[in-house]
Motif scaffolding. Structure first.
Motif, PDB file in Angstrom:
ATOM      1  N   GLY A 189      45.328  -9.115 -51.253  1.00  0.00           N
ATOM      2  CA  GLY A 189      46.226 -10.176 -50.779  1.00  0.00           C
ATOM      3  C   GLY A 189      47.061  -9.813 -49.569  1.00  0.00           C
ATOM      4  O   GLY A 189      47.775 -10.657 -49.021  1.00  0.00           O
ATOM      5  N   ASP A 190      47.010  -8.558 -49.093  1.00  0.00           N
ATOM      6  CA  ASP A 190      47.839  -8.165 -47.944  1.00  0.00           C
ATOM      7  C   ASP A 190      46.971  -8.153 -46.688  1.00  0.00           C
ATOM      8  O   ASP A 190      46.485  -7.115 -46.242  1.00  0.00           O
ATOM      9  N   ARG A 191      46.795  -9.349 -46.107  1.00  0.00           N
ATOM     10  CA  ARG A 191      45.887  -9.464 -44.964  1.00  0.00           C
ATOM     11  C   ARG A 191      46.422  -8.737 -43.735  1.00  0.00           C
ATOM     12  O   ARG A 191      45.672  -8.150 -42.957  1.00  0.00           O
ATOM     13  N   ALA A 192      47.748  -8.771 -43.561  1.00  0.00           N
ATOM     14  CA  ALA A 192      48.339  -8.105 -42.389  1.00  0.00           C
ATOM     15  C   ALA A 192      48.056  -6.606 -42.434  1.00  0.00           C
ATOM     16  O   ALA A 192      47.667  -5.999 -41.421  1.00  0.00           O
ATOM     17  N   ALA A 193      48.225  -6.017 -43.624  1.00  0.00           N
ATOM     18  CA  ALA A 193      47.958  -4.573 -43.758  1.00  0.00           C
ATOM     19  C   ALA A 193      46.481  -4.299 -43.480  1.00  0.00           C
ATOM     20  O   ALA A 193      46.133  -3.335 -42.792  1.00  0.00           O
ATOM     21  N   GLY A 194      45.620  -5.155 -44.006  1.00  0.00           N
ATOM     22  CA  GLY A 194      44.185  -4.988 -43.784  1.00  0.00           C
ATOM     23  C   GLY A 194      43.859  -5.005 -42.301  1.00  0.00           C
ATOM     24  O   GLY A 194      43.118  -4.154 -41.802  1.00  0.00           O
ATOM     25  N   ARG A 195      44.450  -5.989 -41.588  1.00  0.00           N
ATOM     26  CA  ARG A 195      44.169  -6.083 -40.151  1.00  0.00           C
ATOM     27  C   ARG A 195      44.629  -4.816 -39.425  1.00  0.00           C
ATOM     28  O   ARG A 195      43.903  -4.260 -38.601  1.00  0.00           O
ATOM     29  N   ARG A 196      45.828  -4.347 -39.777  1.00  0.00           N
ATOM     30  CA  ARG A 196      46.355  -3.132 -39.110  1.00  0.00           C
ATOM     31  C   ARG A 196      45.397  -1.953 -39.307  1.00  0.00           C
ATOM     32  O   ARG A 196      45.100  -1.210 -38.383  1.00  0.00           O
ATOM     33  N   VAL A 197      44.916  -1.795 -40.537  1.00  0.00           N
ATOM     34  CA  VAL A 197      44.059  -0.629 -40.817  1.00  0.00           C
ATOM     35  C   VAL A 197      42.714  -0.768 -40.084  1.00  0.00           C
ATOM     36  O   VAL A 197      42.204   0.192 -39.519  1.00  0.00           O
ATOM     37  N   TRP A 198      42.162  -1.993 -40.059  1.00  0.00           N
ATOM     38  CA  TRP A 198      40.913  -2.176 -39.332  1.00  0.00           C
ATOM     39  C   TRP A 198      41.099  -1.891 -37.834  1.00  0.00           C
ATOM     40  O   TRP A 198      40.247  -1.285 -37.195  1.00  0.00           O
ATOM     41  N   GLU A 199      42.222  -2.347 -37.308  1.00  0.00           N
ATOM     42  CA  GLU A 199      42.493  -2.082 -35.894  1.00  0.00           C
ATOM     43  C   GLU A 199      42.623  -0.583 -35.633  1.00  0.00           C
ATOM     44  O   GLU A 199      42.151  -0.074 -34.617  1.00  0.00           O
ATOM     45  N   ALA A 200      43.248   0.112 -36.590  1.00  0.00           N
ATOM     46  CA  ALA A 200      43.356   1.577 -36.449  1.00  0.00           C
ATOM     47  C   ALA A 200      41.963   2.206 -36.463  1.00  0.00           C
ATOM     48  O   ALA A 200      41.673   3.126 -35.688  1.00  0.00           O
ATOM     49  N   SER A 201      41.110   1.696 -37.319  1.00  0.00           N
ATOM     50  CA  SER A 201      39.744   2.217 -37.398  1.00  0.00           C
ATOM     51  C   SER A 201      39.004   2.000 -36.080  1.00  0.00           C
ATOM     52  O   SER A 201      38.290   2.885 -35.584  1.00  0.00           O
TER      53      SER A 201
END
Lengths: 882, 148
Positions: A442-454
């Motif tokens: 449910g934490d889409r913002a966190a998901g986006r941040r981690v994908w961007e880091a990847s």
């Protein structure tokens, strides 16, 4: 209202209806995101509407299975009867609970999918515990058929079970077969180690006196002395004393065991292993030495011999079932080997053995970690792929995270993957998993941040770009989604093209969406298997038609609409036009045409004449029987729907080559067949329940007879002629001369002085190969031979030739043509080299093309020539090859 | 008339059993091994032979020569034998000394040279065209049987 409801249901029930496709797409999506209940509901509706919808039945079974309802899942798969996929699903489901039934189903699958290696591996997996010899036989079947490197885990397990069951000869034979046949596989070291161990044990058995000799008082004193020396770090003296002791009493296990322990403490693994094996040989029923051997294998080989260690612990436990510590070790080994079902069972045994002790507490913790249901980790996990220095600990956390995710325990999964990322912060695989878990939680913002880091670590990750696009799309930010999908597409993702089509469609850009979808279908052979894309394609086509119609009526009225329809019809192409424009499509088209002719006409509609006669004679039972054969019962596809499926395959072949085919209406071959099939479909109910009225019966008999003639005579001949065009070619002097001229005009040869092609061939050689393939084969062979002559620097003696000889196969009577390309250039080439994967100079292509057309390639020596590459093809007399 | 049907599935057995009537007694062999056993155990008037056997586990003809021809590729060997298994079974039947007439369910209509070769090798044989219905089969079986 009733009519509206009925229309809705009919629309949904039709296999081609957009509503049904939409529901199927929703089911696939729900399943892909792990929403099992929702997926089951969608699939369930589809199955209720169409009891023979294979993909929906399989999906429903999977969704039920994932929810733990194995009994209903099994009943669901049973609806597919002897469908190979349904049989496989049932076999897999029953592997643990009913291994013998599972093995039986795998054997059925072997029959249904002859030549496929996997069902044999499944049979071995099912039987390994209950019938190791049977499992070994199944492994043999698997190895006979497997292409490339075989999968090791099941084979190693079977070897272990064979050893445990004292089937040493079978185990040895299997190990030798693996070592000989696949010496380069990554698990061959373990096989070699097991074989070495077997040989040591055998040698030890031969050497050891059958009866265990007790130690005399002096010998026991020496043993105690050696143990004291070892305790005070005087290892060399201890080893010397024990070596003397084992020489004098080789059949007593204690000196061997003591020796093994000292060697192990010094890191002399090989010597320790030999000593423990000798101890086991002297006292095979003593649990202690088996456990010692297990400890050695675990500690000394970095996981490479864990299966063997597990087997040693299991043996120890079977000899002393109250040994809690060893029971715990068995469970730990099973967990490490990802055999989670067995591990949970073993931990439960430990808890029962030691409910309030340390071992029991530890086991209880493990059970909680693994969850109520054993998590499954897919075999394709490669945790350290592309990342140097990922530790085993990080990899273990990663695996656990995936296992928790499979159980939808996202919090635990995130905790595990975070530990993996802490240990390996540059590991994009772990980062991507973490991002996906955050989004799932449910934490889409966190998901986006981690994908961007990847992506900052490795920008070349099209899958991550697609994921970011999906996230943006979900949040309604179509511009961001479009940008992400475009980047993904540029990075090589074909899936992104489908996503772009979705976004364009969402934005009302129907033409752009269709263009993206066309690119998607062109770039992926699996396009037709992508249900959401097929569904979107149908929707777009529908919208496009509506647009065209609306535009036409608004501007120019009915006349223009007719013009548009005519234009659309004309724009579509016939099969013949496809083959003229893309000769390379002949092979794919030929496969479908052959299947229609053989499977549908020869094996089904040939009954129609008999049914017509039965109608005239009043034999209702015969008519109904024929109707059952043609239209099937529950779970069985009708001949007309199978025909529709074959037509869809041809349409997809056209689409892959950028052409819209009109087979039902405009095609001279398939148009009449389609009309006959449609007529057959229209009378299906009357054939199932023949009319009582005599006049009506005679009328129906006439219709059936006419359809029979159209399909069994006209269509059969038409398809035969088409097959003849598609799959045969005359090997004429003209064709050879044309190919020869073309090759010699290539830049590499244009300036060379090359010998003339010497030809020898009988007239009337028509071979079973498409023209395109045959020309490619000859081109490559002649080019090779000429190239070899150029490289050889041959002077005036250089020769090149092409000879065709006719032969007859004694048993089958098949006519064959041996097409030999001969040259005088030095240089080695053999039949074995032709069969190798990396054969160069276009010979790999020659081999593939020839084999595709049912022929063979070999190299022979030929008097007067250096070598001859001989292509053997089937020779055709009158045209059609069945 | 006793007819031995040799086929890897049950299509012919079921269809003929349904349409050819009570005057014909049928037996079914699922592969060449079964066929040879049934011919040795009992007397049959005629054999109805399918050509393609892609569902049979046991295939006749898998010997060194054919493996060599396909470069040891067992998958291709099997595919070839499946496609022409009827001819291999017929050959084995004659090699075992059985002269029972054989009706092939394979259209040799456009392969006259091949058919002449098989007639020369197998003797009393005939074939039906691909889309022959049960009535055609009955006629062909009776004719072949009467020629004995």
């Amino acid at each position: 209202m009733m009519w509206l409801w009925l229309a809705g249901v009919i629309a949904l029930a039709s296999p081609l209806s957009p509503a049904a496709e939409e529901r199927f797409a929703a089911a696939v999506e729900a399943e892909a995101s792990g929403q099992w209940a929702q997926a089951a509901a969608h699939y369930g509706v589809l199955v209720a509407l169409d009891g023979s919808h294979e993909a929906a039945i399989l999906g429903l079974g999977r969704a039920l299975e994932a929810q733990g309802d194995t009994a209903t899942a099994l009943r669901t798969y049973e609806r597919l009867g002897s469908n190979p996929k349904g049989v496989e699903a049932r076999a897999f489901l029953l592997e643990s609970s009913d291994p013998l039934r599972s093995a039986e189903l795998y054997r059925l699958q072997q029959s249904l999918q002859l030549g496929d290696a996997w069902p044999y591996l499944g049979e071995a997996r099912a039987l390994k515990r209950v019938d190791p010899a049977g499992a070994a036989a199944a492994i043999d079947g698997y190895l006979d058929l497997v292409q490339g490197a075989p999968k090791g885990s099941v084979i190693l397990d079977v070897i272990g079970e064979l050893r445990a069951a004292n089937e040493d000869q079978l185990a040895e034979r299997l190990m030798r077969r693996v070592l000989t046949g696949w010496p380069a596989t990554d698990w061959v070291d373990e096989v070699q180690a097991r074989l070495d161990r077997l040989q040591i044990e055998r040698a030890a058995r031969d050497f050891t006196v059958a009866e265990q000799t007790p130690l005399a008082p002096a010998e026991r004193a020496l043993l105690q002395s050696a143990r004291r020396m070892a305790a005070s770090k005087r290892d060399d003296e201890a080893i010397a004393a024990l070596s003397e002791l084992v020489r004098s009493v080789p059949s007593n296990p204690e000196p061997w065991g003591a020796l093994g322990k000292i060697h192990r403490s010094r890191g002399d693994h090989a010597e320790a292993e030999v000593a423990f094996i000798r101890a086991i040989s002297a006292a095979p029923n003593a649990a202690e030495w088996h456990a010692n051997l297990g400890d050695l294998l675990v500690d000394s080989y970095g996981g490479k011999r864990d299966r063997e260690a597990r087997d040693a612990y299991r043996t120890a436990l079977s000899l002393r079932p109250t040994w809690t510590e060893v029971a715990y070790r068995v469970a730990e080994m099973e967990r490490g080997l990802r055999d989670y079902d067995a591990a949970v069972q073993s931990y439960r045994t430990v808890v029962a053995m030691d409910p309030s002790g340390d071992w029991g507490r530890k086991a209880q913790q493990r059970i909680q970690q693994l969850g109520r249901k054993a998590p499954e980790i897919s075999g394709d996990v490669e945790p350290n792929r592309g990342v140097e220095g990922v530790s085993a600990e990080a990899a273990e956390h990663f695996r656990l995270a995936r296992a928790y995710r499979a159980e939808e325990q996202f919090t635990s999964a995130i905790a595990e993957v975070k530990r993996a990322v802490e240990l390996a912060p540059e590991w994009t695989g772990a980062l991507n998993l973490m991002a996906a878990l955050e989004v799932a939680n449910g934490d889409r913002a966190a998901g986006r941040r981690v994908w961007e880091a990847s992506l900052r670590i490795n920008p070349e990750q099209p899958g991550v770009l697609v994921a970011l696009g999906e996230l943006a799309s979900f949040e309604g930010d179509t511009a961001a989604a479009f940008a992400a999908y475009t980047s993904a597409s540029e990075a090589g993702s074909v899936e992104a093209l489908y996503r772009l089509a979705e976004v364009a469609n969402h934005n009302g850009q129907t033409n752009e969406a269709r263009a993206y979808l066309t690119r998607f279908f062109e770039q992926t052979a699996g396009g037709p298997q992508h249900p959401p894309a097929v569904a979107l394609s149908a929707t777009l086509e529908h919208q496009h038609q509506r647009k065209q119609l609306a535009l036409g009526s608004a501007l120019l009225g009915l006349g223009i609409i007719v013009a548009v329809l005519v234009w659309r019809r004309n724009r579509r192409k016939t099969l013949q036009q496809l083959l003229q424009r893309v000769p390379g499509a002949a092979h794919d088209v030929g496969l479908v045409v052959s299947a229609v002719r053989h499977e549908l006409l020869k094996h089904n509609t040939s009954l129609l004449n008999e049914m017509a006669a039965a109608l005239e004679e009043g034999d209702d039972a015969a008519v109904v029987y024929g109707a059952e054969r043609l239209f099937g019962g529950p779970g069985k596809e009708s001949v007309t729907s199978r025909y529709d499926a074959y037509l869809a395959q041809l349409l997809m072949v056209g689409r892959r080559h950028g052409m819209h085919l009109d087979l039902r209406h405009g095609d001279p071959v398939f148009g009449p067949i389609s009309r006959s099939m449609a007529a057959l479909y229209r009378i299906r109910r009357k054939l199932r329940v023949p009319p009582a009225n005599a006049t009506e019966r005679m009328g129906l008999a006439g219709t059936v007879s006419a359809i029979s003639h159209a399909l069994n005579v006209d269509a059969y001949q038409e398809l035969g002629t088409l097959l003849s065009v598609l799959s045969t070619c005359e090997l004429s002097a003209d064709l050879i001369a044309r190919v020869d001229r073309r090759v010699r005009s290539e830049p590499g040869f244009a300036t060379e002085r090359l010998p003339k092609l010497e030809q020898s061939m009988p007239d009337g050689t028509v071979v079973s190969a498409s023209r395109g393939d045959l020309e490619d084969v000859l081109t490559n062979l002649l080019r090779n031979a000429l190239q070899a002559l150029v490289e050889d620097g041959s002077n005036g003696d250089a020769r090149i030739g092409l000879r065709v000889e006719h032969r007859t196969d004694a048993i089958t009577g098949l006519l064959r043509a041996d097409v030999a390309v001969l040259d005088s250039a030095k240089g080695h080439l053999s039949s074995t080299m032709i069969g190798e994967a990396d054969v160069g100079r276009g010979l790999g292509l020659v081999r593939d093309l020839v084999e595709r057309n049912g022929g063979t390639v070999r190299v022979v020596s030929e008097p007067g020539w250096s070598k001859a590459v001989v292509v053997e093809l089937e020779r055709v007399e009158g045209g059609v090859v069945a | 008339m006793r007819v031995l049907i040799v086929e890897d599935g049950y299509e012919y057995s079921e269809t003929m059993g349904r349409y050819l009537g009570a005057e014909v007694e049928f037996g079914r062999a699922g592969d060449g091994v079964d066929a040879l056993a049934m011919l040795s155990a009992s007397s049959w008037n005629v054999i109805f032979m399918d050509m393609r056997f892609d569902r049979a586990q046991r295939l006749l003809g898998d010997d060194g020569a054919i493996r060599e021809r396909f470069g040891g590729d067992t998958v291709r060997v099997r595919r070839f034998l499946e496609r022409h298994q009827g001819a291999y079974i017929a050959d084995a039947i004659r090699a075992a000394g059985h002269q029972t007439p054989i009706l092939f369910s394979y259209d040799f209509g456009r392969e006259s040279t091949r058919w002449a070769h098989l007639v020369g090798r197998l003797g009393h044989v005939a074939y039906i065209h691909d889309t022959a219905g049960p009535a055609d089969v009955r006629c062909a079986l009776t004719e072949l049987c009467n020629e004995q």
